[in-house]
Write a protein that holds these residues in place. Structure first.
Motif: not given
Lengths: 157, 393, 280
Positions: A75-76, A146, C179, C189-191
């Motif tokens: 994740a960001t 995800q 993803d 980064v993530g949906v």
């Protein structure tokens, strides 16, 4: 531009949008401004989690280290997001790595200080937990999507 | 163009007149224990003196005690197989250097058909397929080329045990959509046909056949044939507001109940005169120089029908039966401006396990009690006796 | 009833491949032009063509670019026999084309509004013409926001366009997300649905264009709704098993719609209720 206080910065932040001025005053006492240059480790899996970061600018990559593999970013986070909820629990340790990918400005809220204020003022504690629960649900939902591996081979064009 | 009366000899001359005008005359024949359409040489090829007995999952031919030529209801086939053939080559291409490929061979040459013995429900079914194949922005050239068939309708005197055209307002009397319409009258020594004229080419053909004008008693006798038929429909279906009512029960547990009986065999879609699904497959000759695109009938009961890369959207029989039934009676209306069901009853008769669309609809629309719905006729359960249907005019 | 000879709707026309670009390991973008004697088509963003590999078969592929002179761009992912054959085409080779089919994005009806493009995976392909149209008519629209998701950085298609838009154009906001990634990835980064919440646009005066896997479109629609975009101003591109593309074959039905004729683009108010009935 006049210097803005920690209180002002918290009040402007999305995470605290629905909290009362009194509660924000209380929280501001636990905070200080921090700046991380790009490619700086803010947190490392297994380290004591002393702070909770309210991100103002920049970007932070949350990742998992895996032996014999490239580190995996899952994740960001960026402006408007918060980083770290390990401080909520005892003993507080970081569960993930957090690395800045850009220069990142944040307010670091001291975990011990926050917990003490929440214990002393359950209404504040409740509000804060509510905000955290909301973020957790959002991230859980994103994680589930995800997991579905959306972009698997189901479309030709 | 008033109605006239011809006798059996006149009917033979009528068929001969069609043949002399180079029509390929297709009519009911008795074959393999059922009524089947085929090209006929003359009236003697018709199934004289036969009738049928139809129930859910059963069909049987019996002898009549007269020589009626059209004393039975519809068999498994419909005229669909002549207008929208089970297999059609839609395109053939030859690989050519530089330009890639060119169309190979002449375009499709359509037979010049005359259909004899077309029932009212079948005229309605042809009208429904007209909307699919000709009503949109792209007309199907193969269908269009065959659609000019000469149509000799026969008004129904013997409804089958699974018929419900009166409920669907598609019969038993054909009011339009034919060149000529016959009502067969058999009583004692009398064997005549009251002939209504539906087109100028019908009128023109009829001019070659000896006839007498129909008087009021002839017309009354003809009317009585279809009146009597509509009172003896084997099935009924409450068609009012069906599209909306079915759209509201997509998650009904009765779909699972039907799915436990349905074999997914596709019979209902193959015998249905309106089902139009098809797929195109590509083949080449062994050298890979000529490619052929062939269209064949498909069915929404196959897994491949809803295939998207990676799997089928309608993966269970429940999904596929629901798709078929709701398409037929509900979503068809939004798609093409008409119901997809004409009440011919073929899907009931030819279902190997006797699933009955009229009974399933009744169960799906029965008022629900608290909790799970209770209406669920089991496999092979006796069908409720059908009440006489109202015949809208 | 019998009229003039009707053209055979199932007959592909030969087009020549003039450029091939490998986007990812299994996605290829190729540019094609009609061979001499073949009339060029007037296609619109969001429409699709049936692409025919000689003797192998045909698949529906949306237009990923419209160029002057009847030149067309398609982007194909290799997922089956036919699409695999198409991804192996070389420059100079011939592909059969039928089309264009379907109702497109109708970008011009969003003039005066903010445009929010939400794309996932290969679903970005039919949306690229939307962005290109908006940029070519930049003053006609408000903000232009492009949000793109993919599984991995190396599976992101049109990366050169994204870079060019992000760097060279200052009045378009481009955000990409994957993803999962390594540390060398500078995007999110993530949906992709998470980007909707953060993007800057005026929800009350925005039109959203969404394409991707069905699940992604459902979630993206919810995120857009939460931002305040009405369902009627969210457009989705549906996918079903298009075979004939002329509403004759019955394969691409979805409830009361025949996707090749009534879609593939629908507004979410019409499409979303159908996507939530299982097995339909």
């Amino acid at each position: 531009m006049t210097e803005r206080t920690i209180r002002d910065l918290l009040a402007e932040h999305e995470f605290f949008a629905e909290m009362s001025p009194e509660h924000i005053d209380l929280l501001a006492g636990c905070g200080r401004n921090v700046v991380f240059p790009a490619n700086t480790a803010i947190a490392h899996e297994g380290d004591p989690a002393e702070h909770f970061y309210v991100l103002r600018t920049g970007r932070v990559a949350v990742g998992i280290h895996m032996p014999q593999r490239e580190p995996l970013v899952v994740a960001t986070l960026g402006p408007g997001d918060v980083l770290g909820w390990s401080w909520l629990f005892s003993p507080p340790y970081w569960r993930f790595d957090a690395l800045t990918t850009q220069e990142t400005r944040a307010i670091a809220l001291d975990g011990v200080c926050l917990r003490a204020k929440c214990d002393a003022d359950p209404a504040l504690g409740y509000r804060l937990m509510q905000r955290f629960a909301h973020i957790l649900v959002q991230r859980l939902e994103a994680t589930r999507v995800q997991l579905a591996d959306l972009y698997g081979k189901t479309h030709a064009g | 163009m008033g109605s006239v009366v011809i006798d059996r000899r006149g009917f033979e001359l009528l068929i001969a007149a069609l043949q002399s005008r180079d029509y390929k005359v297709v009519a009911p024949t008795a074959r393999d224990g059922a009524i089947a359409y085929d090209e006929i040489g003359g009236v003697s090829d018709l199934p004289a003196g036969l009738t049928d007995e139809q129930e859910a999952g059963s069909y049987r031919l019996w002898c009549r005690d007269d020589d009626a030529l059209f004393g039975y209801a519809v068999g498994p086939q419909s005229w669909k197989r002549y207008l929208f053939e089970p297999k059609t080559v839609v395109f053939r291409a030859q690989r050519v250097e530089r330009v890639g490929f060119v169309r190979a061979g002449p375009s499709d040459a359509a037979p010049r058909y005359a259909f004899v013995g077309v029932r009212s429900c079948e005229i309605a079914a042809i009208g429904i397929q007209d909307r699919v194949f000709l009503g949109g922005s792209h007309a199907d050239p193969h269908y269009r080329a065959r659609r000019d068939a000469f149509i000799v309708a026969v008004q129904c005197g013997e409804p089958g045990g699974t018929c419900f055209c009166a409920s669907m307002r598609t019969g038993p009397r054909a009011e339009a959509g034919f060149d000529l319409a016959l009502t067969e009258i058999v009583a004692g020594d009398r064997h005549e046909f009251v002939v209504e004229v539906g087109s100028s080419r019908g009128d023109d053909l009829l001019g070659q056949v000896p006839s007498r004008p129909a008087d009021s008693s002839d017309l009354g006798a003809a009317r009585a044939v279809t009146d009597s038929a509509s009172e003896r429909m084997g099935r009924r279906l409450d068609a009012d507001g069906l599209p909306e009512r079915l759209a509201a029960v997509l998650e009904h547990s009765h779909w699972d109940q039907v799915a436990s009986r349905c074999l997914g065999c596709t019979s209902c879609t193959l015998v249905c005169p309106t089902c139009f699904c098809s797929r195109v497959s590509d083949t080449t000759d062994l050298k890979g120089l000529e490619a052929t695109r062939t269209r064949t009938w498909d069915s929404c009961f196959t897994l491949g029908h809803s295939y998207l890369h990676g799997g089928s959207v309608r993966s269970t029989i429940r999904d596929r039966y629901r798709q078929w039934l709701t398409h037929k009676l509900s979503t068809w209306v939004a798609q093409f401006g008409t119901s997809g069901c004409v009440g011919c009853g073929r899907c009931i008769t030819w279902c190997p396990v006797g699933i009955d669309i009229t009974v399933e609809v009744q169960a799906l629309l029965a008022p629900l009690g608290p909790g799970r719905p209770t209406v669920s006729p089991g496999a092979g359960a006796p069908v409720e006796p059908a009440a006489p249907a109202e015949v809208p005019r | 009833m019998l009229a003039e000879r009707v053209s055979e709707p199932m007959e592909p026309q030969p087009y020549r491949v003039i450029e091939v670009r490998h986007e990812t390991a299994d996605v290829v973008t190729f540019t094609i032009e009609p061979t001499p004697g073949i009339a060029s088509m007037d296609a619109l963003p969001g429409q699709f063509n049936m692409l025919w590999a000689f003797g192998v078969g045909e698949v529906p592929i949306s237009l990923s670019g419209l160029r002057p002179g009847g030149v067309l761009v398609h982007t194909v992912r290799s997922v089956g026999t036919v699409s695999e054959a198409l991804t192996r085409l070389h420059s100079g080779e011939i592909v059969g084309v039928r089309g264009p089919f379907g109702r497109g994005w109708e970008v011009e009806t969003a003039e005066g509004d903010d445009i929010v493009v939400v794309a996932g995976g290969i679903g970005f392909a039919p949306l690229r013409p939307v962005v290109e149209h908006a940029l070519a008519n930049r003053s006609a629209f408000g903000r232009v926001v492009v949000l793109v998701g993919a599984r991995r950085p190396e599976e992101m298609i049109f990366d050169e366009d994204l870079l060019r838009w992000a760097v060279a154009t200052d009045d378009i906001a481009v955000e990409v997300t994957v993803d999962a990634a390594g540390h060398d990835w500078s995007g999110h980064v993530g949906v992709v649905t998470e980007l909707v919440g953060r993007a800057r646009f005026d929800a009350r005066h925005a039109v959203a264009f969404v394409c991707g896997p069905e699940v992604m479109m459902r979630f993206a629609t919810r995120s857009l709704q939460e931002r305040g975009v009405p369902l009627g101003r969210i457009r989705l591109s549906a996918e079903r098993n298009m075979h004939c593309a002329v509403a004759h074959c019955g394969h691409c039905q979805l409830g009361e719609y025949i996707i090749c004729r009534d879609g593939p683009v629908f507004d979410a108010a019409r499409l979303l209720p159908l996507l939530t009935v299982r097995g339909r």
